[in-house]
Design an enzyme around this catalytic site. Structure first.
Site, PDB file in Angstrom:
ATOM      1  N   LYS A   1      20.811  11.133 -34.646  1.00 13.72           N
ATOM      2  CA  LYS A   1      21.223  12.186 -33.962  1.00 13.72           C
ATOM      3  C   LYS A   1      21.516  12.195 -32.823  1.00 13.72           C
ATOM      4  O   LYS A   1      20.737  11.135 -32.149  1.00 13.72           O
ATOM      5  CB  LYS A   1      20.514  13.263 -34.490  1.00 13.72           C
ATOM      6  CG  LYS A   1      20.888  14.663 -34.086  1.00 13.72           C
ATOM      7  CD  LYS A   1      19.933  15.898 -34.728  1.00 13.72           C
ATOM      8  CE  LYS A   1      20.601  17.196 -34.320  1.00 13.72           C
ATOM      9  NZ  LYS A   1      19.631  18.293 -34.864  1.00 13.72           N
ATOM     10  N   SER A   2      22.438  12.782 -32.260  1.00 17.46           N
ATOM     11  CA  SER A   2      22.690  12.832 -30.603  1.00 17.46           C
ATOM     12  C   SER A   2      23.146  11.602 -30.009  1.00 17.46           C
ATOM     13  O   SER A   2      22.973  11.233 -28.814  1.00 17.46           O
ATOM     14  CB  SER A   2      21.418  13.320 -29.800  1.00 17.46           C
ATOM     15  OG  SER A   2      21.269  14.727 -30.462  1.00 17.46           O
ATOM     16  N   ARG A   3      23.489  10.378 -30.693  1.00 20.66           N
ATOM     17  CA  ARG A   3      24.019   9.414 -30.292  1.00 20.66           C
ATOM     18  C   ARG A   3      22.776   8.424 -29.811  1.00 20.66           C
ATOM     19  O   ARG A   3      22.881   7.267 -29.084  1.00 20.66           O
ATOM     20  CB  ARG A   3      24.907   9.407 -29.605  1.00 20.66           C
ATOM     21  CG  ARG A   3      26.364   9.890 -29.901  1.00 20.66           C
ATOM     22  CD  ARG A   3      27.014   9.058 -30.989  1.00 20.66           C
ATOM     23  NE  ARG A   3      28.098   9.675 -31.235  1.00 20.66           N
ATOM     24  CZ  ARG A   3      28.318  10.356 -32.399  1.00 20.66           C
ATOM     25  NH1 ARG A   3      27.198  10.740 -33.179  1.00 20.66           N
ATOM     26  NH2 ARG A   3      29.599  10.765 -32.672  1.00 20.66           N
ATOM     27  N   LEU A   4      21.493   8.769 -30.231  1.00 19.48           N
ATOM     28  CA  LEU A   4      20.192   8.119 -29.671  1.00 19.48           C
ATOM     29  C   LEU A   4      20.122   7.156 -30.712  1.00 19.48           C
ATOM     30  O   LEU A   4      18.901   7.238 -31.578  1.00 19.48           O
ATOM     31  CB  LEU A   4      19.227   9.186 -29.431  1.00 19.48           C
ATOM     32  CG  LEU A   4      19.467  10.001 -27.994  1.00 19.48           C
ATOM     33  CD1 LEU A   4      18.276  11.005 -28.004  1.00 19.48           C
ATOM     34  CD2 LEU A   4      19.898   9.341 -26.979  1.00 19.48           C
TER      35      LEU A   4
ATOM     36  N   LYS B   1      30.859  12.527 -35.834  1.00 19.54           N
ATOM     37  CA  LYS B   1      29.957  12.649 -37.015  1.00 19.54           C
ATOM     38  C   LYS B   1      28.651  12.412 -36.361  1.00 19.54           C
ATOM     39  O   LYS B   1      28.415  11.659 -35.548  1.00 19.54           O
ATOM     40  CB  LYS B   1      30.298  11.353 -37.771  1.00 19.54           C
ATOM     41  CG  LYS B   1      29.112  11.370 -39.125  1.00 19.54           C
ATOM     42  CD  LYS B   1      29.493  10.216 -39.776  1.00 19.54           C
ATOM     43  CE  LYS B   1      28.517  10.103 -41.001  1.00 19.54           C
ATOM     44  NZ  LYS B   1      28.606   8.906 -41.940  1.00 19.54           N
TER      45      LYS B   1
END
Length: 211
Positions: free
Chosen positions: A187-190, A8
């Site tokens: 977003k982008s696991r950041l 996700k």
């Protein structure tokens, strides 16, 4: 379906130092209020983690029943597994996960029992069947079947009628936080992750942690 392929992208909000509260309790109040107004399922549900004398951690979901400058409050059976573990090690951790808002709150600290007066007041506010249930369930003990619970409930219902007193083995706990973490999916696991640590003067040190 390969469970490893479930993913996700978190893109609903952000958590910046400039937009967050300097007091973690105020930040928690803001997020919990938003969770309630957003009508997420059971916004008051939190995972409670304790550690037993064998050093094995255990978790379960309980419901927050109050919070203020003194701490986070919930109620349960003092003779349950969590009650026994807290008697041996009074430090615990709580976690709220509001999936729909892509938010997590983690809280750590020392746990103590609330006063008898607080427990009595809350117990009286519970629905009758919940008050009877506090007597009927030997929480965390092995029972032969569900019939044990039904029989106990009938027995105590007949004994106490409409005025069951609070069981001596049932009451509240209060976790006094010394560490908070607020996590906002990005977003982008950041992800955004802010930690608040209690200082010697009673203030809070706010720091950003890498996700």
């Amino acid at each position: 379906m390969n469970i490893a392929d479930l993913r996700k992208s978190y893109e609903k909000a952000e958590l910046s130092e400039s937009a967050s509260q300097a007091d973690p309790l105020k930040q928690f109040d803001q997020w919990l209020t938003e969770a309630i107004h957003s009508e997420v399922p059971e916004p008051n549900a939190m995972t409670l983690a304790t550690v037993g004398s064998d050093l094995r951690p255990s978790t379960r979901v309980v419901l927050i029943k109050g919070y203020d400058e003194q701490g986070i409050v919930w109620y349960t059976n003092y003779q349950s597994q969590k009650g026994r573990e807290l008697a041996g090690n009074p430090y615990a951790a709580l976690q709220f996960h509001w999936v729909e808002l892509e938010r997590v709150v983690r809280i750590e600290g020392l746990v103590e029992k609330v006063s008898d007066a607080e427990s009595d007041e809350y117990f009286k506010s519970r629905p009758l069947d919940s008050r009877i249930g506090a007597w009927a369930s030997p929480q965390s003990e092995v029972i032969e079947s569900r019939t044990v619970l039904v029989t106990n409930a009938a027995k105590y219902g007949a004994q106490f009628l409409l005025q069951p007193p609070r069981p001596p083995h049932w009451g509240g706990y209060r976790l006094k936080p010394d560490n908070w973490q607020f996590w906002q999916g990005r977003k982008s696991r950041l992800h955004d992750r802010l930690r608040y640590t209690l200082q010697g003067d009673g203030g809070w040190l706010r720091e950003r942690l890498a996700p």
